[in-house]
Design a protein around this motif. Structure first.
Motif, short mmCIF file in Angstrom:
data_model
loop_
_atom_site.label_atom_id
_atom_site.label_comp_id
_atom_site.label_asym_id
_atom_site.label_seq_id
_atom_site.Cartn_x
_atom_site.Cartn_y
_atom_site.Cartn_z
N GLU A 163 -23.24 24.32 -27.38
CA GLU A 163 -24.70 24.48 -27.40
C GLU A 163 -25.18 25.40 -26.28
OE1 GLU A 163 -26.94 20.93 -26.53
OE2 GLU A 163 -28.59 21.55 -27.83
N GLN A 164 -24.62 25.25 -25.09
CA GLN A 164 -25.05 26.11 -23.98
C GLN A 164 -24.70 27.57 -24.25
OE1 GLN A 164 -26.94 24.07 -22.21
NE2 GLN A 164 -25.91 22.52 -23.44
N PHE A 200 -27.17 28.85 -26.70
CA PHE A 200 -28.42 29.19 -25.99
C PHE A 200 -28.30 30.56 -25.31
CE2 PHE A 200 -29.56 24.42 -25.31
CZ PHE A 200 -30.38 24.43 -26.42
N SER A 201 -27.14 30.79 -24.70
CA SER A 201 -26.98 32.07 -23.99
C SER A 201 -27.01 33.24 -24.98
CB SER A 201 -25.72 32.07 -23.12
OG SER A 201 -24.57 32.26 -23.92
N GLN A 243 -33.09 21.40 -23.48
CA GLN A 243 -32.78 21.62 -24.89
C GLN A 243 -34.03 22.03 -25.66
OE1 GLN A 243 -31.68 18.17 -27.41
NE2 GLN A 243 -29.89 19.36 -27.97
N THR A 261 -25.27 19.70 -18.38
CA THR A 261 -24.72 19.01 -19.54
C THR A 261 -23.29 18.53 -19.25
OG1 THR A 261 -24.10 21.17 -20.44
CG2 THR A 261 -26.15 20.22 -21.23
N LEU A 309 -26.93 26.39 -34.19
CA LEU A 309 -27.54 25.85 -32.97
C LEU A 309 -28.42 24.64 -33.30
CD1 LEU A 309 -28.26 25.73 -30.02
CD2 LEU A 309 -29.86 27.62 -30.36
N THR A 353 -26.20 21.79 -33.91
CA THR A 353 -25.57 21.37 -32.66
C THR A 353 -26.54 20.54 -31.83
OG1 THR A 353 -24.34 23.45 -32.73
CG2 THR A 353 -24.24 22.21 -30.68
N SER A 354 -27.78 20.98 -31.80
CA SER A 354 -28.77 20.25 -31.01
C SER A 354 -29.06 18.87 -31.60
CB SER A 354 -30.06 21.07 -30.88
OG SER A 354 -29.81 22.24 -30.12
N SER A 400 -21.61 20.06 -26.48
CA SER A 400 -22.55 20.48 -25.44
C SER A 400 -22.16 21.83 -24.87
CB SER A 400 -22.59 19.46 -24.29
OG SER A 400 -23.06 18.23 -24.75
N LEU A 417 -19.84 38.29 -27.03
CA LEU A 417 -19.91 37.73 -25.66
C LEU A 417 -18.67 38.11 -24.87
CD1 LEU A 417 -21.25 34.16 -26.47
CD2 LEU A 417 -22.47 35.89 -25.14
N TRP A 418 -17.58 38.42 -25.58
CA TRP A 418 -16.33 38.77 -24.89
C TRP A 418 -16.04 40.26 -24.87
CZ3 TRP A 418 -17.06 34.09 -27.17
CH2 TRP A 418 -16.70 32.96 -26.44
N LYS A 425 -34.67 25.51 -25.01
CA LYS A 425 -33.48 26.33 -25.28
C LYS A 425 -32.96 27.03 -24.02
CE LYS A 425 -34.89 26.86 -30.11
NZ LYS A 425 -34.33 25.54 -30.46
N ASP A 485 -18.47 39.94 -16.25
CA ASP A 485 -18.60 40.74 -17.47
C ASP A 485 -19.92 41.52 -17.48
OD1 ASP A 485 -16.19 39.89 -18.39
OD2 ASP A 485 -16.97 38.44 -19.83
N ASN A 513 -22.27 14.58 -19.49
CA ASN A 513 -21.22 14.05 -20.36
C ASN A 513 -20.17 13.27 -19.58
OD1 ASN A 513 -22.10 14.63 -23.01
ND2 ASN A 513 -21.63 16.80 -22.68
N ASP A 544 -30.55 34.02 -25.69
CA ASP A 544 -31.11 34.80 -24.57
C ASP A 544 -30.79 36.29 -24.70
OD1 ASP A 544 -32.19 32.56 -23.45
OD2 ASP A 544 -30.65 32.30 -21.91
N ARG A 545 -29.68 36.58 -25.37
CA ARG A 545 -29.34 38.00 -25.57
C ARG A 545 -30.03 38.59 -26.79
NH1 ARG A 545 -23.54 39.63 -23.42
NH2 ARG A 545 -23.35 38.13 -21.74
N PRO A 575 -30.01 27.10 -21.29
CA PRO A 575 -28.66 26.58 -21.04
C PRO A 575 -28.55 25.87 -19.69
CG PRO A 575 -28.70 29.00 -20.89
CD PRO A 575 -30.05 28.58 -21.36
N LEU A 576 -27.92 24.73 -19.70
CA LEU A 576 -27.58 24.01 -18.46
C LEU A 576 -26.09 23.73 -18.50
CD1 LEU A 576 -30.41 21.30 -18.01
CD2 LEU A 576 -30.32 23.60 -17.04
N TYR A 577 -25.32 24.66 -18.00
CA TYR A 577 -23.87 24.54 -18.10
C TYR A 577 -23.38 23.34 -17.31
CZ TYR A 577 -24.66 29.32 -19.60
OH TYR A 577 -25.13 30.43 -20.24
#
Lengths: 433, 433
Positions: free
Chosen positions: A272-273, A276-277, B399, B409, A248, A251-252, A269, A294-295, B402, B280, B413, A280-281, B404-406
Motif C-alpha cells: 500500500e505504501q 501511494f508513492s 491512509q 505502518t 490500491l 489494498t486499503s 501494508s 519505480l526501478w 493517501k 534513485d 504491524n 505521488d508520481r 505513505p507511512l513506511y
C-alpha cells in the motif's frame, strides 16, 4: 419481448461493461446506467438499453446488478432519492458485485431494513477474473446472502460465472466481501512482487522477456506475474487494463479492515505504501504493470543483457528466489487473515489456487498452512530454511547493487522471525499471535 | 618541538577534520592525510601538517587514527604497499574510528597478525556525535580492544571524547563496532521517522515550524528530530551536513549483519529501501533531512496552515503519535539486536540515551525492555494498548489522505503482532524468537 427477465445494471466500466454485454448476448433485456455517456453509447451498440437515469434503470426490474468502483460510488447510487432502491419493485433481487468492505455491505443490508425495504433480496457478490472473463461470463464470484436471497439470485450469478467458479460463502451478507478481501491479499502483494521482480532483474542486467520465460515454469510463478507480463513487456500502461488506483483501493480495504480487527497485514501494508508513492508520481491512472518504472525507466523487454550465460543463470535464480520467498509469505498472510475473519479455509484455497491470486507457492504451501491452522498437523517441521537462504541471496545481491526490494526485505524479516524453528507454524504465528 | 606525542591521521572529511584539528588545538603535532587536496590545505591553515602520502603520514608515528568513510576505503589505506601499516613504527597504536562492520575490524586484527605486525596495538573505536562535537573533542566513542591496546590508546580516546562519553565495550576488537552498529539502528530509523513525520504533517496541512515546536516537548522527541530540523526548516540539503549515503552505509551494515546472524531488522530494512529509493532520485549526496521531499516538494516551513486551532491540535497529535509509535519499536529493535550480538545492555542504554540515537521513548521504554531481556521482570504487562491505538489513528488518517507511512505502518504491524498480549515481552519476541 424476451421470455427472459429484465435486468437493471449500474456501472459500465471495464468489468461492468463485459458483464452487462455478456447478459445481453445471453438474451436478457438489460438496461444499463453509467455516468459516462460514451459508455452508454457503447452499451447501446452492443444491444443493451441505455438509461440516463438511475431510477429509470431500476423501475420494474426484478433483478438489478451494481458494479461501480467503490462503496463511495455505491452508496448514493443505491440510496439517493432518485437512486436504485427507491425505484426497485417489491421483492426485487439486488446484487452488489463491487469490491467493498464487508462492513459496507452489512450497512447496506441494515439500511434496506431501516427504510422498510427488507422485501429486497440482497446479495453480496464481488467478482474476480478481469475484463476478459467478465465478457465471457466466466468470472469467479464470491457470494454471501440469506438463503432466501441466494435462492432468488443464484441463477443470475451462474450466468456470469464459470462452472465451479461460483463460490457461495457461508455467513450471509459480508461473507462474499470478506472472501474477496482475503483473495485480494494475494493480488495486492503479487501485483507489486511482479514489478519488484522485473525491476530487480532489470538492474541485474537481465532482459524482461528472458525473465518472463524463466519465471513461467518456476516456483516463482503467479497468475498476476503471467497476466501483467503481457503489459509489462509492451509498456502497455497508458491506461492499460487495470489502474494502480484499483488495486490500491482493494489494498486499503484489506489494511483498514485488518487494523480494525488487530491483524498485522504486513506485506499488504508495504504494498500500500508503495502504491501511494506511485500516486505521488502521478501514475494512479496507469496500469499497475507500469510500477516497474519505480526501478527503471528503461523498457525491460529492450534491455540487452551483456552477461555470460553462467552469470545470467545465477541472476535468473535470484529473481525466482525473490518471488518464491514473497509468495510463500503472501500465502501465509492471506490464509491467516481468512482464518481471522472466519472464512472457510478449504473453500478459500479452492478459489484462490485457480484465480487471480494464484501462485505456485500458494498451491504448494497453502494446503499445509490450512491443515496447520485447522489443527490437523503441528507444522513444526523445519521446512523454511531453504527458502530463507535463497531469499537472503536475493536480498544481499539487491543490497550490493542498491536496488530497493520493499516486499523482498519485508518477507525475509517475517521469515527470520521464525528463528531457529524455521517452521510454517512459526511463520503463521507472526500473523496469529 | 612539542612534548606531546606525534599523531598521524587519515581521512579529513567533516568528522575527521574536526577530530584532527581538535588534537592540533590541544597541542599535538598532527600529520594529516587526505586524497582531497583542498582538505589538506584547510588542515594546514588550522595548524596541522599536511601529508600527500599515506606512508609519510604514518612514518615514525606512535599513534595513528583512521577516520575514512568505509571499510572499502580503510582496507587499501591500511594495507597497500605504500599504506599506513607498513610505515608504522614498531609498537605503534592504531585506532580505527570509521563506522565499519565488526567482521571487518576483526579481519584487520587478523591481517595484522598474518603480516607479522602483531606488535601494533589496534583499537576498534567508532564515534558518534556529529561534526560539531568532533571539533570540540566531545564525541561519544565506543571502543573495543585488547586490554594492552586499550592501555596504550585510552588517553587519546579521552582527548577526543566528552567526560563519561568514552564507552569501553567488553569483548575486544569488534565490540566497539557492534556497539556503534546497534546505536545506528536508532539513527537509521529515526532519521527516516523525522522525515516521515514532517512529510505527513505537510500533507495534513501543518506548518513545519509549528510541528517542530510541538514535537520538541512531546513523547515524539528524538535527538535526530531536533538536530535535523535545523536543516529541514531551512531546506539546507545541498549538501547540508550529513549525506543520505552516510546513513545508508550504516543502515546497510546493520541489515547485512542482521541477515547473517538471522536477526529480523525490520524497521531498519524499511528505512534502507527508502534510502535506496532516494538514491534513485539522485539525492544521495544531499542531506538526509531532505528526504522529506519524498512527501512534498514544498518547503515545510513555508506551509500556510488554514486549519482551525482545534483541527491543528488534533493533527499535531497524530504526528506525535506517529513518532512515538515508531520510536517505541526502534527501541525494541536496537535493544534486541544488542542482546543478539552480545553487547552489554545497560552500557548501550547509557550511551544511546544521550547520543544521536536518543529519544524520549527509548529513555522511557528502553530500561524496561532491558530489564525484561535480562530476565529481571516478565514484561507481560499490557502496556502497549494505548500506543497501538494512537498509532492506528495516525495510520488511518494517512491512509485517508493517501500519504505513505513506511515506518509508521511497519511499526504498527509489529505492534499488532503482540496480539491480545499487548506486552513489551511480546514485542521483544518479534525480534528474539
Amino acid at each position: 419481448m424476451s421470455s427472459k427477465p429484465a435486468i437493471g445494471f449500474c456501472g459500465l466500466g471495464a468489468m461492468g461493461m463485459g458483464m452487462a454485454t455478456h447478459l445481453v448476448k445471453q438474451g436478457y433485456p438489460v438496461t444499463g446506467f453509467d455516468v459516462y455517456p460514451p459508455s452508454l453509447n457503447k452499451f447501446e451498440s452492443a444491444g443493451g438499453t441505455p438509461s440516463s437515469s438511475l431510477s429509470a434503470s431500476a423501475k420494474d426490474k426484478s433483478f438489478y446488478i451494481v458494479m461501480v468502483a467503490s462503496a463511495m460510488q455505491a452508496q448514493p447510487a443505491l440510496f439517493d432519492e432518485e437512486g436504485i432502491v427507491k425505484a426497485l419493485p417489491k421483492g426485487a433481487t439486488l446484487i452488489l458485485c463491487s469490491t467493498v468492505p464487508s462492513a459496507y455491505v452489512k450497512s447496506v443490508e441494515k439500511e434496506l431494513v431501516d427504510m422498510g425495504r427488507d422485501d429486497v433480496f440482497f446479495i453480496d457478490a464481488p467478482v474476480s477474473g478481469g475484463a476478459g472473463r467478465a465478457a465471457d461470463g466466466t468470472l469467479s464470484i464470491m457470494a454471501g446472502a440469506s438463503s432466501a436471497a441466494m435462492e432468488k439470485g443464484k441463477w443470475l450469478l451462474e450466468e456470469m460465472s464459470a462452472p465451479k467458479k461460483l463460490f457461495i460463502v457461508e455467513g450471509g451478507i459480508g461473507a462474499g466481501s470478506n472472501m474477496k478481501m482475503v483473495h485480494q491479499v494475494l493480488a495486492a502483494i503479487q501485483i507489486l512482487s511482479l514489478n519488484e521482480a522485473y525491476g530487480f532483474a532489470a538492474r541485474l542486467g537481465l532482459n524482461g522477456k528472458d525473465v518472463y520465460d524463466t519465471v513461467l515454469g518456476s516456483k516463482g510463478w503467479s497468475w498476476m506475474f503471467e497476466n501483467r507480463s503481457q503489459r509489462t513487456l509492451k509498456e502497455d500502461y497508458f491506461p492499460g487494463a487495470s489502474a494502480v488506483t484499483i488495486i490500491l483501493k482493494d489494498t486499503s480495504i484489506i489494511t483498514s479492515m485488518s487494523r480494525s480487527v488487530g491483524f498485522p497485514a504486513t506485506l499488504c501494508s508495504v504494498a500500500e505504501q508503495v502504491y501511494f508513492s506511485a500516486l505521488d508520481r502521478g501514475w494512479g491512472a496507469n496500469d499497475d504493470a507500469g510500477l516497474v518504472r519505480l526501478w527503471t525507466p528503461e523498457p525491460v523487454a529492450k534491455i540487452e543483457s551483456k552477461l555470460s550465460a553462467e552469470d545470467k543463470e545465477a541472476k535468473f535464480q535470484l529473481v525466482v528466489n525473490l518471488l518464491t520467498g514473497i509468495h510463500l509469505v503472501s500465502a501465509a498472510e492471506s490464509i491467516s487473515l481468512a482464518k481471522h475473519v472466519g472464512i472457510p479455509l478449504p473453500q478459500f484455497y479452492d478459489l484462490a489456487c485457480d484465480a487471480a491470486g494464484g501462485s505456485t507457492m500458494f498451491k504448494e504451501a497453502g494446503e499445509r498452512m490450512i491443515s496447520i491452522l485447522e489443527g490437523k498437523e503441528d507444522g513444526k517441521g523445519r521446512v523454511l530454511g531453504g527458502y530463507i537462504e535463497t531469499l537472503k541471496e536475493a536480498v544481499s545481491e539487491a543490497q550490493a547493487i542498491k536496488c530497493p526490494l520493499y516486499l523482498g526485505t519485508g518477507a525475509l524479516n517475517l521469515l527470520l522471525q521464525t528463528g531457529s524453528g524455521l517452521s510454517l507454524a512459526a511463520l503463521l504465528s507472526c500473523y496469529m499471535p
